[in-house]
Design a protein around this motif. Sequence first.
Motif, PDB file in Angstrom:
ATOM      1  N   GLU A 134      71.522  17.268 -15.892  1.00 26.77           N
ATOM      2  CA  GLU A 134      72.329  17.967 -16.885  1.00 26.77           C
ATOM      3  C   GLU A 134      71.428  18.790 -17.814  1.00 26.77           C
ATOM      4  OE1 GLU A 134      75.278  15.677 -18.876  1.00 26.77           O
ATOM      5  OE2 GLU A 134      75.715  14.447 -17.106  1.00 26.77           O
ATOM      6  N   PRO A 135      71.922  19.912 -18.341  1.00 32.51           N
ATOM      7  CA  PRO A 135      71.112  20.737 -19.252  1.00 32.51           C
ATOM      8  C   PRO A 135      70.707  19.964 -20.504  1.00 32.51           C
ATOM      9  CG  PRO A 135      73.016  21.957 -18.467  1.00 32.51           C
ATOM     10  CD  PRO A 135      73.221  20.531 -18.044  1.00 32.51           C
ATOM     11  N   VAL A 136      69.544  20.298 -21.047  1.00 27.07           N
ATOM     12  CA  VAL A 136      69.043  19.635 -22.252  1.00 27.07           C
ATOM     13  C   VAL A 136      68.737  20.673 -23.322  1.00 27.07           C
ATOM     14  CG1 VAL A 136      68.079  17.686 -20.981  1.00 27.07           C
ATOM     15  CG2 VAL A 136      66.657  19.696 -21.392  1.00 27.07           C
ATOM     16  N   GLY A 137      68.708  20.225 -24.576  1.00 26.46           N
ATOM     17  CA  GLY A 137      68.294  21.094 -25.674  1.00 26.46           C
ATOM     18  C   GLY A 137      69.227  22.240 -25.959  1.00 26.46           C
ATOM     19  N   ASN A 138      70.502  22.078 -25.687  1.00 31.38           N
ATOM     20  CA  ASN A 138      71.497  23.128 -25.955  1.00 31.38           C
ATOM     21  C   ASN A 138      71.220  24.427 -25.195  1.00 31.38           C
ATOM     22  OD1 ASN A 138      72.957  21.515 -27.847  1.00 31.38           O
ATOM     23  ND2 ASN A 138      71.400  21.988 -29.394  1.00 31.38           N
ATOM     24  N   GLY A 139      70.467  24.316 -24.109  1.00 36.25           N
ATOM     25  CA  GLY A 139      70.175  25.489 -23.295  1.00 36.25           C
ATOM     26  C   GLY A 139      70.738  25.324 -21.900  1.00 36.25           C
ATOM     27  N   PRO A 140      70.415  26.258 -21.013  1.00 35.63           N
ATOM     28  CA  PRO A 140      70.998  26.211 -19.667  1.00 35.63           C
ATOM     29  C   PRO A 140      70.213  25.357 -18.679  1.00 35.63           C
ATOM     30  CG  PRO A 140      69.724  28.215 -19.924  1.00 35.63           C
ATOM     31  CD  PRO A 140      69.670  27.514 -21.260  1.00 35.63           C
ATOM     32  N   ASN A 141      68.991  24.913 -19.062  1.00 41.74           N
ATOM     33  CA  ASN A 141      68.106  24.306 -18.070  1.00 41.74           C
ATOM     34  C   ASN A 141      68.098  22.780 -18.130  1.00 41.74           C
ATOM     35  OD1 ASN A 141      67.017  26.692 -16.919  1.00 41.74           O
ATOM     36  ND2 ASN A 141      65.755  26.968 -18.750  1.00 41.74           N
ATOM     37  N   PRO A 142      68.037  22.141 -16.950  1.00 40.62           N
ATOM     38  CA  PRO A 142      67.755  20.702 -16.924  1.00 40.62           C
ATOM     39  C   PRO A 142      66.276  20.464 -17.216  1.00 40.62           C
ATOM     40  CG  PRO A 142      67.897  21.546 -14.689  1.00 40.62           C
ATOM     41  CD  PRO A 142      68.232  22.696 -15.605  1.00 40.62           C
ATOM     42  N   ALA A 143      65.936  19.211 -17.502  1.00 42.41           N
ATOM     43  CA  ALA A 143      64.547  18.856 -17.812  1.00 42.41           C
ATOM     44  C   ALA A 143      63.763  18.448 -16.578  1.00 42.41           C
ATOM     45  CB  ALA A 143      64.521  17.713 -18.830  1.00 42.41           C
ATOM     46  N   VAL A 144      64.463  18.212 -15.462  1.00 42.95           N
ATOM     47  CA  VAL A 144      63.804  17.652 -14.282  1.00 42.95           C
ATOM     48  C   VAL A 144      64.143  18.479 -13.051  1.00 42.95           C
ATOM     49  CG1 VAL A 144      63.834  15.326 -15.258  1.00 42.95           C
ATOM     50  CG2 VAL A 144      65.740  16.079 -13.821  1.00 42.95           C
TER      51      VAL A 144
END
Length: 282
Positions: A134-144
């Motif tokens: 799932e996206p992280v940090g209120n952005g479009p990208n996942p962390a992994v």
Amino acid sequence: MQIGIGLPNQVRNVTASTIPRWAARAEEAGFSTLATTGRYAYPGVSDTVALAAAAGATSTIGLLSAVLLAPAWPGALLAKEIAGIDGVSGGRLTLGVGVGSREDEFTVPGHGLPGRGARLESDLATYREVWGGEPVGNGPNPAVPAGTRQVPLLFGGYSARTLHRMVRWGEGYLGGSLPTAMTAPSFEAARRAWREAGRQGAPKLVVLAYFALGDTEAGRANVQDFYRLAPEEIATNAVLCTTGEMIEQSVAEYTDLGVDEIIFVPATDDLDEVTRLADLVP
């Protein structure tokens, strides 16, 4: 019962370069798992660093944090760290977590000792979300990266909440380095909680025991130093195996209790301890 070995990452003033060599030798010796001990306010090597080093130095042996003080970390950051270590290892990591009890371990602002249980409850959901891409940090990208798996979880601790977390989120229970008379009730409570929650099968049960087969006096001093600020019940009862007979007795007692795996945790960073232990266990 499987037999694993700890990494010496929290032996006081450990020679850090020993850790990858220890890991490689343990894999060659046929141990089931390499485990770390989690502390921050102690002159050792972080469990995440030690696990990453072990992941890079080995290819088949299991990896386990036993236990990592999860509420001392921001949840999303720890989830990314753990996913990376698991990925480097090829999916060999199990995350063993506990809440901790020493105030000096909690150094990140907003992540102090108070409220650590509630934070862990929230963080466990965060781990699943991060590992699920799932996206992280209120952005479009996942962390992994895509394909990251849900890392299996074990829980250590002595409260009813520990068992609640285990049956909701985990695969089993991890017991501390204490005599069997003290750990047996915790293992039975874990089995009972598992059944009452309607989980299928049985929880995985893992136990720790310290060992020092070379310089036994240094090993005993190191264990006493490590637990100097721990609750008295734990500090005065920590199990330290110093002979082959004690190793055999620990294996036999925990086999009788139905424990799945015993991890012998080194009390010194003498690399030859890996061979000494391997010569004593099946």
